[in-house]
Design an enzyme around this catalytic site. Structure first.
Site, PDB file in Angstrom:
ATOM      1  N   HIS A 195     -10.169  -6.487   8.552  1.00 26.17           N
ATOM      2  CA  HIS A 195     -11.059  -6.435   7.393  1.00 26.17           C
ATOM      3  C   HIS A 195     -12.374  -5.720   7.706  1.00 26.17           C
ATOM      4  CE1 HIS A 195      -8.276  -9.532   6.065  1.00 26.17           C
ATOM      5  NE2 HIS A 195      -8.806  -9.503   4.855  1.00 26.17           N
TER       6      HIS A 195
ATOM      7  N   GLU B 170       0.803  -1.214   0.000  1.00 26.60           N
ATOM      8  CA  GLU B 170       0.000   0.000   0.000  1.00 26.60           C
ATOM      9  C   GLU B 170       0.840   1.269   0.000  1.00 26.60           C
ATOM     10  OE1 GLU B 170      -2.608  -3.251   0.792  1.00 26.60           O
ATOM     11  OE2 GLU B 170      -0.712  -2.684   1.758  1.00 26.60           O
TER      12      GLU B 170
END
Length: 326
Positions: free
Chosen positions: A130, A61
């Site tokens: 998540h 990322e």
């Protein structure tokens, strides 16, 4: 007559419209190409626009966001997909120290028109990292615009508005609402869409205001429907930075009561800032303290416990009851 779309499909249609409108719009992220994204939000775009505009990236990322910042500075309009909310954190340095500050640092000479799409929130039975709600981090960082959608119409139009913005935009997508379906008029001009920074009154009312955004808007509307003794006004905030305070204040001055609900944790959450501002500016209109209904101050639990962790219909109604207890 519109087309019935889910929120996920509406974002896909918004991305497609933006890419057709401007050849400088690019999509990049993990598995966004041939796979179409983990939630299939970018499905079909790789086939139609090719690998030069829909780019699969390494699982990194910090590299994804850093590369996108460089591309934005060179005139492109990258749309970055962060696969899940909890995966954002490796890119905090690029986001908070570069992306958010570049335009101010250059006195407006440079702009970074980058959109960071982040599926966020719980309710899907996922594993650790998540199901998080990191919106307060972005709201606290000056220089970022932060928006979130709660219905397909906003998903379609706000996707395009975010991409056209000269400011960097954090675009939060409530993953448990991806499959909510409604009609969207995709033939209307974008100029007719509600401005990206404006809140909307999702349900008019007179007795108390319930303020929500993203995944909690549906829950707030359900609470308003269930409370047959009171008339609850529900506001969908839509933009978290900046907040459309005039719309919020107008509602609170009318009802005299405010309940703010979100999936983010209570302490230091978005509701804390909103409660403080409303108390400062509407003190003499309030009939009771502003009530916050939020997730508990713990790390997100295992999926079997998330229904007890996330605010639900009963907890929102309890918050409404508390505003009438004073």
């Amino acid at each position: 007559m519109g087309t019935k779309l889910t929120i996920g499909k509406a974002i896909n249609a918004g991305l497609r419209a933006a890419m057709e409108h401007d050849p400088k719009v690019l999509i990049m992220g993990e598995d966004v190409g041939k796979l179409g994204g983990v939630f299939r939000v970018t499905d079909g775009l790789y086939k139609d626009f090719g690998a030069d505009r829909v780019m699969d990236t390494p699982l990194a990322e910090s590299g994804i966001v850093g590369t996108a910042i460089g591309m934005a500075l060179r005139g492109y309009r990258p749309v970055v997909e962060i696969q899940f909310d909890g995966f954002f954190f490796p890119s905090t340095n690029q986001t908070f120290t570069q992306l958010a500050k570049m335009r101010r640092r250059s006195a407006g000479a440079l702009s970074v028109p980058l959109v960071m799409r982040i599926p966020y929130g719980g309710g899907i039975g996922a594993v650790e990292h998540h199901s998080e709600s990191p919106e307060a981090y972005f709201m606290h960082t000056a220089g970022l615009r932060v928006v979130t959608v709660a219905n397909p119409e906003d998903a379609y139009w706000m996707t395009q508005q975010a991409i056209r913005s000269e400011d960097p935009v954090i675009f939060l997508e409530p993953k448990r609402r991806y499959y909510e379906r409604a009609e969207v008029d995709t033939t209307a001009p974008i100029t007719q869409a509600t401005p990206m920074g404006a809140a909307r009154v999702a349900r008019p009312g007179t007795d108390a205001t319930v303020l929500a955004y993203g995944p909690m808007v549906k829950t707030a509307l359900q609470a308003a429907e269930a409370d047959t003794d009171r008339s609850l006004e529900v506001i969908d905030l839509r933009s978290l930075a900046p907040v459309d305070y005039p719309t919020v204040m107008e509602s609170v001055k009318k009802t005299g009561r405010l309940v703010v609900t979100h999936e983010a944790t209570l302490t230091g959450g978005p509701g804390a800032e909103i409660a403080a501002r409303v108390t400062e500016e509407c003190f003499y209109h309030l009939e009771s303290p502003v009530i916050r209904v939020a997730a508990y101050d713990t790390p997100y639990p295992q999926s079997r416990l998330e229904e007890h962790y996330l605010p639900d219909l009963d907890r929102v109604l309890d918050g409404v009851d508390r505003t009438f207890a004073y």
